[in-house]
Design a protein around this motif. Structure first.
Motif, PDB file in Angstrom:
ATOM      1  N   GLY A   1      36.006  89.049  30.400  1.00  0.00           N
ATOM      2  CA  GLY A   1      36.087  88.454  31.732  1.00  0.00           C
ATOM      3  C   GLY A   1      37.520  88.115  32.099  1.00  0.00           C
ATOM      4  N   ALA A   2      38.434  88.984  31.716  1.00  0.00           N
ATOM      5  CA  ALA A   2      39.859  88.771  31.971  1.00  0.00           C
ATOM      6  C   ALA A   2      40.408  89.966  32.760  1.00  0.00           C
ATOM      7  CB  ALA A   2      40.608  88.619  30.655  1.00  0.00           C
ATOM      8  N   ARG A   3      41.627  89.822  33.229  1.00  0.00           N
ATOM      9  CA  ARG A   3      42.284  90.945  33.909  1.00  0.00           C
ATOM     10  C   ARG A   3      42.829  91.920  32.873  1.00  0.00           C
ATOM     11  NH1 ARG A   3      46.818  88.303  37.025  1.00  0.00           N
ATOM     12  NH2 ARG A   3      46.933  87.361  34.977  1.00  0.00           N
ATOM     13  N   ARG A   4      42.807  93.206  33.217  1.00  0.00           N
ATOM     14  CA  ARG A   4      43.328  94.219  32.314  1.00  0.00           C
ATOM     15  C   ARG A   4      44.787  93.957  31.983  1.00  0.00           C
ATOM     16  NH1 ARG A   4      46.632  97.767  32.261  1.00  0.00           N
ATOM     17  NH2 ARG A   4      46.884  97.849  34.506  1.00  0.00           N
ATOM     18  N   ALA A   5      45.545  93.501  32.966  1.00  0.00           N
ATOM     19  CA  ALA A   5      46.969  93.220  32.741  1.00  0.00           C
ATOM     20  C   ALA A   5      47.145  92.121  31.692  1.00  0.00           C
ATOM     21  CB  ALA A   5      47.648  92.822  34.050  1.00  0.00           C
ATOM     22  N   GLY A   6      46.270  91.124  31.707  1.00  0.00           N
ATOM     23  CA  GLY A   6      46.335  90.060  30.708  1.00  0.00           C
ATOM     24  C   GLY A   6      46.040  90.577  29.314  1.00  0.00           C
ATOM     25  N   ILE A   7      45.108  91.514  29.207  1.00  0.00           N
ATOM     26  CA  ILE A   7      44.782  92.133  27.917  1.00  0.00           C
ATOM     27  C   ILE A   7      45.965  92.946  27.426  1.00  0.00           C
ATOM     28  CG2 ILE A   7      43.252  93.745  26.727  1.00  0.00           C
ATOM     29  CD1 ILE A   7      41.958  91.028  27.605  1.00  0.00           C
ATOM     30  N   THR A   8      46.619  93.659  28.324  1.00  0.00           N
ATOM     31  CA  THR A   8      47.784  94.455  27.952  1.00  0.00           C
ATOM     32  C   THR A   8      48.889  93.572  27.394  1.00  0.00           C
ATOM     33  OG1 THR A   8      47.230  96.129  29.601  1.00  0.00           O
ATOM     34  CG2 THR A   8      49.516  96.086  28.825  1.00  0.00           C
ATOM     35  N   VAL A   9      49.135  92.441  28.036  1.00  0.00           N
ATOM     36  CA  VAL A   9      50.163  91.506  27.563  1.00  0.00           C
ATOM     37  C   VAL A   9      49.781  90.944  26.196  1.00  0.00           C
ATOM     38  CG1 VAL A   9      51.265  89.267  28.002  1.00  0.00           C
ATOM     39  CG2 VAL A   9      51.015  90.921  29.866  1.00  0.00           C
ATOM     40  N   ALA A  10      48.523  90.503  26.052  1.00  0.00           N
ATOM     41  CA  ALA A  10      48.064  89.921  24.787  1.00  0.00           C
ATOM     42  C   ALA A  10      48.120  90.946  23.655  1.00  0.00           C
ATOM     43  CB  ALA A  10      46.643  89.374  24.947  1.00  0.00           C
ATOM     44  N   ALA A  11      47.657  92.158  23.928  1.00  0.00           N
ATOM     45  CA  ALA A  11      47.688  93.213  22.905  1.00  0.00           C
ATOM     46  C   ALA A  11      49.135  93.565  22.545  1.00  0.00           C
ATOM     47  CB  ALA A  11      46.942  94.453  23.395  1.00  0.00           C
ATOM     48  N   GLY A  12      50.019  93.519  23.528  1.00  0.00           N
ATOM     49  CA  GLY A  12      51.434  93.776  23.265  1.00  0.00           C
ATOM     50  C   GLY A  12      52.030  92.735  22.324  1.00  0.00           C
ATOM     51  N   LYS A  13      51.635  91.479  22.501  1.00  0.00           N
ATOM     52  CA  LYS A  13      52.114  90.422  21.606  1.00  0.00           C
ATOM     53  C   LYS A  13      51.610  90.648  20.186  1.00  0.00           C
ATOM     54  CE  LYS A  13      52.405  86.830  25.156  1.00  0.00           C
ATOM     55  NZ  LYS A  13      51.849  85.559  25.643  1.00  0.00           N
ATOM     56  N   LEU A  14      50.330  91.049  20.069  1.00  0.00           N
ATOM     57  CA  LEU A  14      49.768  91.316  18.743  1.00  0.00           C
ATOM     58  C   LEU A  14      50.446  92.517  18.092  1.00  0.00           C
ATOM     59  CD1 LEU A  14      45.964  90.762  19.426  1.00  0.00           C
ATOM     60  CD2 LEU A  14      47.494  89.292  18.099  1.00  0.00           C
ATOM     61  N   ARG A  15      50.732  93.533  18.889  1.00  0.00           N
ATOM     62  CA  ARG A  15      51.409  94.721  18.347  1.00  0.00           C
ATOM     63  C   ARG A  15      52.825  94.363  17.919  1.00  0.00           C
ATOM     64  NH1 ARG A  15      51.730 100.364  21.508  1.00  0.00           N
ATOM     65  NH2 ARG A  15      52.602  99.026  23.108  1.00  0.00           N
ATOM     66  N   GLN A  16      53.530  93.601  18.738  1.00  0.00           N
ATOM     67  CA  GLN A  16      54.902  93.211  18.408  1.00  0.00           C
ATOM     68  C   GLN A  16      54.949  92.359  17.137  1.00  0.00           C
ATOM     69  OE1 GLN A  16      56.909  90.978  21.485  1.00  0.00           O
ATOM     70  NE2 GLN A  16      58.909  91.618  20.750  1.00  0.00           N
ATOM     71  N   ALA A  17      53.899  91.562  16.921  1.00  0.00           N
ATOM     72  CA  ALA A  17      53.833  90.720  15.720  1.00  0.00           C
ATOM     73  C   ALA A  17      53.384  91.510  14.494  1.00  0.00           C
ATOM     74  CB  ALA A  17      52.885  89.550  15.968  1.00  0.00           C
TER      75      ALA A  17
ATOM     76  N   PHE B   1      39.190 101.540  15.604  1.00  0.00           N
ATOM     77  CA  PHE B   1      38.123 101.816  16.555  1.00  0.00           C
ATOM     78  C   PHE B   1      38.730 102.133  17.912  1.00  0.00           C
ATOM     79  CE2 PHE B   1      38.565  97.347  15.535  1.00  0.00           C
ATOM     80  CZ  PHE B   1      38.914  96.777  16.742  1.00  0.00           C
ATOM     81  N   PHE B   2      37.894 102.644  18.812  1.00  0.00           N
ATOM     82  CA  PHE B   2      38.339 103.013  20.152  1.00  0.00           C
ATOM     83  C   PHE B   2      37.831 101.990  21.153  1.00  0.00           C
ATOM     84  CE2 PHE B   2      37.950 105.069  24.249  1.00  0.00           C
ATOM     85  CZ  PHE B   2      39.206 105.625  24.387  1.00  0.00           C
ATOM     86  N   LEU B   3      38.750 101.388  21.884  1.00  0.00           N
ATOM     87  CA  LEU B   3      38.412 100.383  22.887  1.00  0.00           C
ATOM     88  C   LEU B   3      39.591 100.272  23.848  1.00  0.00           C
ATOM     89  CD1 LEU B   3      35.963  98.477  23.228  1.00  0.00           C
ATOM     90  CD2 LEU B   3      37.241  96.767  21.985  1.00  0.00           C
ATOM     91  N   THR B   4      39.380 100.599  25.094  1.00  0.00           N
ATOM     92  CA  THR B   4      40.482 100.539  26.057  1.00  0.00           C
ATOM     93  C   THR B   4      40.703  99.106  26.535  1.00  0.00           C
ATOM     94  OG1 THR B   4      39.071 100.865  27.995  1.00  0.00           O
ATOM     95  CG2 THR B   4      39.929 102.857  26.910  1.00  0.00           C
ATOM     96  N   HIS B   5      41.866  98.851  27.095  1.00  0.00           N
ATOM     97  CA  HIS B   5      42.169  97.532  27.654  1.00  0.00           C
ATOM     98  C   HIS B   5      41.188  97.196  28.770  1.00  0.00           C
ATOM     99  CE1 HIS B   5      46.631  97.496  26.204  1.00  0.00           C
ATOM    100  NE2 HIS B   5      45.766  97.741  25.233  1.00  0.00           N
ATOM    101  N   GLU B   6      40.786  98.193  29.533  1.00  0.00           N
ATOM    102  CA  GLU B   6      39.824  97.985  30.618  1.00  0.00           C
ATOM    103  C   GLU B   6      38.481  97.519  30.055  1.00  0.00           C
ATOM    104  OE1 GLU B   6      38.687  97.519  34.407  1.00  0.00           O
ATOM    105  OE2 GLU B   6      40.662  98.293  33.879  1.00  0.00           O
ATOM    106  N   MET B   7      38.017  98.146  28.966  1.00  0.00           N
ATOM    107  CA  MET B   7      36.745  97.752  28.345  1.00  0.00           C
ATOM    108  C   MET B   7      36.845  96.336  27.780  1.00  0.00           C
ATOM    109  SD  MET B   7      35.838 101.567  26.742  1.00  0.00           S
ATOM    110  CE  MET B   7      35.653 101.013  25.121  1.00  0.00           C
ATOM    111  N   ILE B   8      37.959  96.022  27.149  1.00  0.00           N
ATOM    112  CA  ILE B   8      38.154  94.674  26.592  1.00  0.00           C
ATOM    113  C   ILE B   8      38.165  93.641  27.720  1.00  0.00           C
ATOM    114  CG2 ILE B   8      39.777  93.168  25.385  1.00  0.00           C
ATOM    115  CD1 ILE B   8      40.684  95.687  23.806  1.00  0.00           C
TER     116      ILE B   8
END
Length: 136
Positions: free
Chosen positions: A48-64, A36-43
């Motif tokens: 209710g989080a910072r976009r930078a925090g979503i980027t870090v979290a998504a990066g961990k999920l991608r790395q795993a 699906f399509f969903l940007t870090h900004e939309m997430i």
């Protein structure tokens, strides 16, 4: 994506990673595809989080190897891992949703272990597992 204790006014913080996993699972539950399509900004807005925090979290999920993403295109690669890393509220919400709509629940899902810690041993965040929610 609001957890039940939050709706009841209880203080029940979850990590950004736990909330991201729960959100991705809820979206996946309601879509015919695991892409699906969903940007870090939309997430970030939804959680209710910072976009930078979503980027870090998504990066961990991608790395795993749990998800892949590029420019808003998210593909869930390992749903079982997402279920393990999601906050415990996701299991409660999904089980109740399935019960209300008479959807058969996978017995392995109900037995899933609680969320694992994201921080590595030795890091300053190890064992804490919580990032405070900050207004955007």
């Amino acid at each position: 994506a609001i957890c039940l204790p939050t709706m009841l006014g209880e203080q029940h913080p979850h990590t950004v990673e736990e909330r991201l996993c729960s959100l991705l699972l809820m979206i996946d539950d309601r879509m015919d595809s695991n892409e699906f399509f969903l940007t870090h900004e939309m997430i970030a807005e939804m959680l209710g989080a910072r976009r930078a925090g979503i980027t870090v979290a998504a990066g961990k999920l991608r790395q795993a190897g749990v998800i892949s993403y590029m420019r808003g295109h998210i593909h869930i690669l390992d749903r079982r891992s997402l279920e393990m890393w999601a906050c415990e509220c996701y299991r409660t919400i999904k089980t109740e949703f399935d019960r209300l709509f008479e959807i058969e629940t996978d017995p392995e899902f109900v037995k899933a272990p609680p969320a694992i810690q994201w921080a590595a041993p030795g890091s300053s965040a190890y064992g804490q597992g919580r990032e405070p929610v900050r207004p955007t």
